[in-house]
Design a protein around this motif. Structure first.
Motif, PDB file in Angstrom:
ATOM      1  N   CYS A  69      21.596  14.121  37.471  1.00 49.24           N
ATOM      2  CA  CYS A  69      20.599  15.014  38.071  1.00 49.24           C
ATOM      3  C   CYS A  69      19.345  14.258  38.510  1.00 49.24           C
ATOM      4  CB  CYS A  69      20.238  16.130  37.093  1.00 49.24           C
ATOM      5  SG  CYS A  69      21.565  17.341  36.865  1.00 49.24           S
ATOM      6  N   LEU A  72      18.906  13.266  42.131  1.00 51.94           N
ATOM      7  CA  LEU A  72      18.424  14.238  43.114  1.00 51.94           C
ATOM      8  C   LEU A  72      16.950  14.019  43.449  1.00 51.94           C
ATOM      9  CD1 LEU A  72      20.179  17.333  41.531  1.00 51.94           C
ATOM     10  CD2 LEU A  72      20.648  16.470  43.834  1.00 51.94           C
ATOM     11  N   GLY A  73      16.280  13.184  42.686  1.00 56.39           N
ATOM     12  CA  GLY A  73      14.856  12.951  42.892  1.00 56.39           C
ATOM     13  C   GLY A  73      14.565  11.629  43.570  1.00 56.39           C
ATOM     14  N   ASP A  74      13.419  11.068  43.238  1.00 58.42           N
ATOM     15  CA  ASP A  74      12.954   9.809  43.806  1.00 58.42           C
ATOM     16  C   ASP A  74      13.823   8.665  43.283  1.00 58.42           C
ATOM     17  OD1 ASP A  74      11.632   7.502  44.548  1.00 58.42           O
ATOM     18  OD2 ASP A  74       9.675   8.124  43.789  1.00 58.42           O
ATOM     19  N   ALA A  78      14.630   7.432  39.330  1.00 57.62           N
ATOM     20  CA  ALA A  78      15.893   7.968  38.829  1.00 57.62           C
ATOM     21  C   ALA A  78      16.377   7.284  37.562  1.00 57.62           C
ATOM     22  CB  ALA A  78      16.965   7.888  39.910  1.00 57.62           C
ATOM     23  N   ALA A 199      16.173  16.233  36.620  1.00 52.92           N
ATOM     24  CA  ALA A 199      15.539  16.634  37.873  1.00 52.92           C
ATOM     25  C   ALA A 199      14.016  16.559  37.783  1.00 52.92           C
ATOM     26  CB  ALA A 199      15.987  18.051  38.241  1.00 52.92           C
ATOM     27  N   SER A 202      12.500  12.904  37.489  1.00 53.59           N
ATOM     28  CA  SER A 202      12.704  12.029  38.653  1.00 53.59           C
ATOM     29  C   SER A 202      11.924  12.527  39.862  1.00 53.59           C
ATOM     30  CB  SER A 202      14.189  11.949  39.004  1.00 53.59           C
ATOM     31  OG  SER A 202      14.667  13.208  39.452  1.00 53.59           O
ATOM     32  N   ALA A 204      12.322  15.542  41.368  1.00 49.56           N
ATOM     33  CA  ALA A 204      13.101  16.383  42.276  1.00 49.56           C
ATOM     34  C   ALA A 204      12.450  17.738  42.508  1.00 49.56           C
ATOM     35  CB  ALA A 204      14.524  16.565  41.734  1.00 49.56           C
ATOM     36  N   VAL A 208      14.758  22.494  42.332  1.00 52.97           N
ATOM     37  CA  VAL A 208      15.997  21.763  42.031  1.00 52.97           C
ATOM     38  C   VAL A 208      16.292  21.818  40.541  1.00 52.97           C
ATOM     39  CG1 VAL A 208      17.088  19.477  42.017  1.00 52.97           C
ATOM     40  CG2 VAL A 208      15.807  20.239  44.025  1.00 52.97           C
ATOM     41  N   LEU A 323      21.821  23.170  46.719  1.00 50.99           N
ATOM     42  CA  LEU A 323      21.592  21.728  46.818  1.00 50.99           C
ATOM     43  C   LEU A 323      22.178  21.186  48.118  1.00 50.99           C
ATOM     44  CD1 LEU A 323      22.411  20.411  43.220  1.00 50.99           C
ATOM     45  CD2 LEU A 323      20.191  21.056  44.166  1.00 50.99           C
TER      46      LEU A 323
END
Length: 398
Positions: A69, A72-74, A78, A199, A202, A204, A208, A323
């Motif tokens: 998960c 899904l972010g930077d 991550a 999420a 990171s 997101a 999210v 998503l």
């Protein structure tokens, strides 16, 4: 022995996205090192107890979900320290709950080894679980008040689910619906938190995080329903647990509850009715328990339970619709399917990571990578034909 000399290796199950898997595998190895540090202390006797389940292996599905998960972010965040810390904290919380669960269930085995309460007694096993939760809380404390509060609410749900299971449903409550809510609290809540932490930490974003939180809760319920099937359909060697332990303790798992629902509706067959009658009898002998387990395995209620697990997994995948397409979403869809793939191959989500060996699949006897003893590869745990890297090595000779 210095705990820092332990070698650490981790391996992900097949999530159908090799590039993503290669990115997160180093993170899983760091999580494993954090776990080994967190379950250790300065006293050897305490160490042996608090490390007992961590080094016995495990699926590590919660930290895996956190790291997926986080994709899904930077990308720069991550695999950052906050994400790794959260993944370790979630797994520590899970380990703590296992110590307590085994006391409440009087479980003789866990992960293929004697349970902590069986080796050290109830009091020490409970205290070991308390220690691990305290150490998980210390890790979470470094992540900020929002994460601390989220973790506290999750632990509250874990305890409420366990309490509600012991009290049972109130009069007029559908017992199957009640049980599914218990599963959502006892299992789904922590899986949901694992996804949310990845999420959130990171970058997101909350939207999210809400999506993967819903996914995690549903997939956690699917996982536990599948566990109820495997508790009956697998051998003790395959599952690492004694088949039918819950039945012996008077805990109705989902196949039994579905039989009771049929009985209440006047739609139960004689085989099912006999199973329910026998469950009210003495199951203290291994023979009596094995007889009930064998008949439940043969009854069509087990397939009904399997289909319910598949339904929850499908609902989990549906929750991901918001998503964008990409590797993380594909990996999460594969993750949900793995929850019910275990109904075909119990080894399909098993990750071995310990000081003596790592996950590997094969046939017969051999030496696991870095193993100091002789290990038996699962061969798919019963001829399932699963591919390399899916099974689990078990130490058979020191």
């Amino acid at each position: 022995k210095d705990r820092h000399t332990d070698s650490v290796s981790a391996q992900t199950p097949d999530l159908h996205v090799p590039d993503l898997e290669s990115r997160i595998t180093p993170g899983l190895e760091v999580v494993e090192r954090r776990l080994l540090d967190a379950v250790s202390s300065s006293r050897d006797l305490t160490d042996e107890l608090t490390r007992h389940l961590a080094v016995a292996g495990g699926k590590r599905m919660r930290p895996l979900l956190t790291l997926v998960c986080a994709q899904l972010g930077d990308p720069e965040r991550a695999l950052g320290d906050p994400v790794i810390t959260a993944a370790a904290a979630v797994e520590l919380t899970h380990l703590a709950s296992l110590y307590h669960d085994d006391v409440m269930d009087s479980a003789p085995t866990r992960r293929g080894v004697p349970s902590a309460q069986h080796l050290w007694g109830n009091n020490r096993a409970i205290l070991a679980g308390d220690i691990l939760f305290a150490r998980a809380s210390l890790l979470v404390a470094s992540l900020g008040p929002e994460i601390v509060a989220h973790h506290a609410r999750t632990f509250e749900r874990l305890c409420e689910g366990q309490l509600n299971e012991t009290f049972g449903p109130t009069s007029g409550t559908d017992r199957v619906d009640f049980y599914l809510q218990v599963l959502a609290d006892k299992t789904g809540s922590l899986v949901s938190t694992a996804a949310s932490f990845g999420a959130l930490l990171s970058g997101a974003g909350q939207l999210v995080a809400d999506v993967v939180s819903e996914f995690g809760e549903k997939v956690g319920v699917a996982f536990q329903i599948a566990d109820d099937v495997l508790d009956l359909a697998s051998s003790g060697e395959q599952s690492g647990k004694t088949p039918g332990t819950d039945l012996r303790e008077g805990v109705d798992t989902l196949p039994v509850l579905l039989l009771r629902r049929r009985e209440a509706a006047g739609m139960i067959d004689e085989a099912g009715a006999q199973i329910l009658r026998d469950l009210t009898g003495d199951l203290s002998s291994d023979e009596a328990l094995a007889s009930v387990v064998e008949r439940l395995r043969a009854h069509d209620v087990l397939e009904e339970t399997r289909e319910l697990a598949r339904t929850w997994a499908r609902d989990a995948v549906a929750a991901l619709s918001a998503l964008p397409k990409g590797e993380p979403k594909t990996a999460l869809e594969a993750f949900a399917n793995l929850m019910v793939d275990r109904l075909v191959c119990p080894a399909s989500l098993y990750v071995r990571s310990s000081r003596r060996g790592v996950a590997g699949c094969g046939v017969g006897l051999g030496r696991g990578p870095g193993a100091s003893g002789l290990w038996r590869a699962c061969g798919g745990l019963g001829g399932c034909g699963c591919g390399p890297g899916v099974g689990v090595w078990r130490l058979v000779v020191e």
